[in-house]
Design a protein around this motif. Structure first.
Motif, PDB file in Angstrom:
ATOM      1  N   TYR A   1       0.779  -1.262  -0.230  1.00 42.86           N
ATOM      2  CA  TYR A   1      -0.011   0.035   0.145  1.00 42.86           C
ATOM      3  C   TYR A   1       1.016   1.422  -0.028  1.00 42.86           C
ATOM      4  N   PHE A   2       0.776   2.073  -0.974  1.00 41.93           N
ATOM      5  CA  PHE A   2       1.596   3.421  -1.242  1.00 41.93           C
ATOM      6  C   PHE A   2       0.519   4.535  -1.167  1.00 41.93           C
ATOM      7  N   PRO A   3       0.190   5.015  -0.096  1.00 40.23           N
ATOM      8  CA  PRO A   3      -0.782   6.144   0.086  1.00 40.23           C
ATOM      9  C   PRO A   3       0.478   7.487  -0.122  1.00 40.23           C
ATOM     10  N   ILE A   4       0.779   7.665  -1.140  1.00 37.20           N
ATOM     11  CA  ILE A   4       1.944   8.703  -1.513  1.00 37.20           C
ATOM     12  C   ILE A   4       1.271   9.927  -1.130  1.00 37.20           C
ATOM     13  N   TRP A   5       0.049  10.361  -1.360  1.00 32.12           N
ATOM     14  CA  TRP A   5      -0.505  11.555  -0.831  1.00 32.12           C
ATOM     15  C   TRP A   5      -1.979  11.568  -0.330  1.00 32.12           C
ATOM     16  N   GLN A   6      -2.190  12.055   0.795  1.00 34.52           N
ATOM     17  CA  GLN A   6      -3.520  12.164   1.156  1.00 34.52           C
ATOM     18  C   GLN A   6      -3.930  13.680   1.613  1.00 34.52           C
ATOM     19  N   GLY A   7      -5.212  14.136   1.422  1.00 38.50           N
ATOM     20  CA  GLY A   7      -5.658  15.321   1.831  1.00 38.50           C
ATOM     21  C   GLY A   7      -6.608  15.575   1.095  1.00 38.50           C
ATOM     22  N   THR A   8      -7.449  16.906   1.374  1.00 35.40           N
ATOM     23  CA  THR A   8      -8.693  17.471   0.809  1.00 35.40           C
ATOM     24  C   THR A   8      -8.233  18.117  -0.513  1.00 35.40           C
ATOM     25  N   LEU A   9      -8.896  17.892  -1.605  1.00 31.57           N
ATOM     26  CA  LEU A   9      -8.627  18.236  -2.806  1.00 31.57           C
ATOM     27  C   LEU A   9      -9.301  19.780  -2.872  1.00 31.57           C
ATOM     28  N   PRO A  10      -8.580  20.771  -3.601  1.00 35.70           N
ATOM     29  CA  PRO A  10      -9.092  22.179  -3.646  1.00 35.70           C
ATOM     30  C   PRO A  10     -10.500  22.102  -4.266  1.00 35.70           C
ATOM     31  N   GLU A  11     -11.163  22.984  -3.683  1.00 37.17           N
ATOM     32  CA  GLU A  11     -12.807  23.445  -4.126  1.00 37.17           C
ATOM     33  C   GLU A  11     -13.069  23.745  -5.610  1.00 37.17           C
ATOM     34  N   TRP A  12     -12.005  24.174  -6.025  1.00 38.27           N
ATOM     35  CA  TRP A  12     -12.054  24.580  -7.643  1.00 38.27           C
ATOM     36  C   TRP A  12     -11.972  23.323  -8.815  1.00 38.27           C
ATOM     37  N   ILE A  13     -11.669  22.340  -7.968  1.00 37.43           N
ATOM     38  CA  ILE A  13     -11.577  21.047  -8.978  1.00 37.43           C
ATOM     39  C   ILE A  13     -13.212  20.277  -9.177  1.00 37.43           C
ATOM     40  N   PRO A  14     -13.546  20.473 -10.599  1.00 43.56           N
ATOM     41  CA  PRO A  14     -14.948  19.969 -10.656  1.00 43.56           C
ATOM     42  C   PRO A  14     -15.084  18.514 -10.275  1.00 43.56           C
ATOM     43  N   SER A  15     -16.288  18.401  -9.682  1.00 48.47           N
ATOM     44  CA  SER A  15     -16.952  17.189  -9.323  1.00 48.47           C
ATOM     45  C   SER A  15     -16.246  16.679  -8.067  1.00 48.47           C
ATOM     46  N   VAL A  16     -14.925  16.667  -7.818  1.00 51.38           N
ATOM     47  CA  VAL A  16     -14.469  16.121  -6.528  1.00 51.38           C
ATOM     48  C   VAL A  16     -13.724  17.112  -5.568  1.00 51.38           C
ATOM     49  N   GLY A  17     -13.896  18.338  -6.186  1.00 51.28           N
ATOM     50  CA  GLY A  17     -13.245  19.370  -5.053  1.00 51.28           C
ATOM     51  C   GLY A  17     -13.762  19.385  -3.679  1.00 51.28           C
ATOM     52  N   GLY A  18     -12.943  19.487  -2.631  1.00 49.04           N
ATOM     53  CA  GLY A  18     -13.501  19.545  -1.281  1.00 49.04           C
ATOM     54  C   GLY A  18     -13.595  18.216  -0.771  1.00 49.04           C
ATOM     55  N   ASN A  19     -13.149  17.080  -1.503  1.00 45.94           N
ATOM     56  CA  ASN A  19     -13.360  15.672  -0.952  1.00 45.94           C
ATOM     57  C   ASN A  19     -12.005  15.212  -0.659  1.00 45.94           C
ATOM     58  N   TYR A  20     -12.236  14.475   0.271  1.00 49.76           N
ATOM     59  CA  TYR A  20     -10.572  13.849   0.779  1.00 49.76           C
ATOM     60  C   TYR A  20     -10.406  12.738  -0.159  1.00 49.76           C
ATOM     61  N   PHE A  21      -9.078  12.758  -0.567  1.00 50.42           N
ATOM     62  CA  PHE A  21      -8.552  12.012  -1.601  1.00 50.42           C
ATOM     63  C   PHE A  21      -7.138  11.330  -1.250  1.00 50.42           C
ATOM     64  N   THR A  22      -6.908  10.111  -1.605  1.00 58.99           N
ATOM     65  CA  THR A  22      -5.626   9.358  -1.443  1.00 58.99           C
ATOM     66  C   THR A  22      -5.142   8.991  -3.018  1.00 58.99           C
ATOM     67  N   PHE A  23      -3.956   9.326  -2.915  1.00 59.37           N
ATOM     68  CA  PHE A  23      -2.840   9.108  -4.205  1.00 59.37           C
ATOM     69  C   PHE A  23      -1.715   8.215  -3.824  1.00 59.37           C
ATOM     70  N   PHE A  24      -1.797   7.191  -3.991  1.00 53.63           N
ATOM     71  CA  PHE A  24      -2.244   6.046  -4.518  1.00 53.63           C
ATOM     72  C   PHE A  24      -3.076   5.135  -3.704  1.00 53.63           C
ATOM     73  N   ASN A  25      -4.291   4.861  -3.975  1.00 54.07           N
ATOM     74  CA  ASN A  25      -5.099   4.037  -3.059  1.00 54.07           C
ATOM     75  C   ASN A  25      -5.151   2.497  -3.235  1.00 54.07           C
ATOM     76  N   ALA A  26      -4.815   1.980  -4.214  1.00 53.12           N
ATOM     77  CA  ALA A  26      -4.837   0.595  -4.649  1.00 53.12           C
ATOM     78  C   ALA A  26      -3.645  -0.214  -3.638  1.00 53.12           C
ATOM     79  N   ILE A  27      -4.214  -1.288  -2.951  1.00 53.28           N
ATOM     80  CA  ILE A  27      -3.597  -2.383  -2.354  1.00 53.28           C
ATOM     81  C   ILE A  27      -3.341  -3.384  -3.104  1.00 53.28           C
ATOM     82  N   PHE A  28      -1.909  -3.905  -3.265  1.00 52.91           N
ATOM     83  CA  PHE A  28      -1.562  -4.992  -4.039  1.00 52.91           C
ATOM     84  C   PHE A  28      -0.576  -5.768  -3.920  1.00 52.91           C
TER      85      PHE A  28
END
Length: 198
Positions: A146-173
């Motif tokens: 599991y490599f959650p390289i970045w976790q945080g809240t996305l900026p509000e200005w991003i369409p559809s997902v802005g303001g949501n909590y986001f993890t990059f990279f979220n896959a476990i393999f």
């Protein structure tokens, strides 16, 4: 690349894959996690075997997926053998070998883990076929990288997902998934070298 080198590559990666899975399955409870770094964790999950932990419905879906994988690996094995006989580019043989051993690693989990290991829910699984809770062809694939390289809240200005909590990279393999991914990436990135136009 000759047959012996291809088989050696497959065996080495398959051993790394299976040893890591068996170690995690018998030393971690399901969902247990340890931090290696902030951006890399060992996090034990199991899935029904679709790519990158995608879930599929019911026992019938699981059986169909496992049987499909068994057919696919026969085709991949044929492609590998044919490529070696035709003295294909080394990168092609390496990539097919990686895809083959990755698919085989996850097939082993799907086919046998259900009848070889006890359940991992709330306990450490043990190698005990007499108390195993699954059935042949219905085992679950062990994932742990599991490599959650970045976790945080996305900026509000991003369409559809802005303001949501986001993890990059979220896959476990697992190692098998990594082998498949690297094999496919070799095919994509070195396509012109592997398949030159006459």
């Amino acid at each position: 690349m000759n047959t012996k080198k291809s088989i050696l590559l497959i065996i080495v990666i398959l051993l790394i894959d299976q040893i890591s899975k068996i170690y995690i399955k018998t030393n971690f409870q399901l969902q247990e996690e340890i931090y290696v770094f902030d951006w890399f964790r060992i996090h034990f999950i199991e899935n029904n075997g679709a790519a990158w932990g995608t879930e599929i419905g019911g026992k019938t879906g699981k059986l169909i997926l496992t049987l499909f994988r068994l057919c696919a690996i026969v085709g991949i094995g044929y492609w590998l053998r044919k490529s070696i006989k035709e003295n294909a580019h080394n990168l092609l043989i390496i990539s097919i070998s990686l895809i083959f051993c990755g698919a085989l690693g996850n097939i082993i989990d799907s086919v046998f883990y259900g009848v070889l290991f006890t359940d991992s829910y709330g306990q450490l699984a043990t190698f005990n076929p007499s108390e195993a809770t699954g059935a042949i062809f219905h085992g679950k694939v062990v994932d742990m990288l599991y490599f959650p390289i970045w976790q945080g809240t996305l900026p509000e200005w991003i369409p559809s997902v802005g303001g949501n909590y986001f993890t990059f990279f979220n896959a476990i393999f697992n190692v098998a998934d990594s082998a498949i991914t690297i094999g496919v990436m070799i095919l994509l990135f070195f396509n012109k070298v592997i398949f030159p136009k006459n």
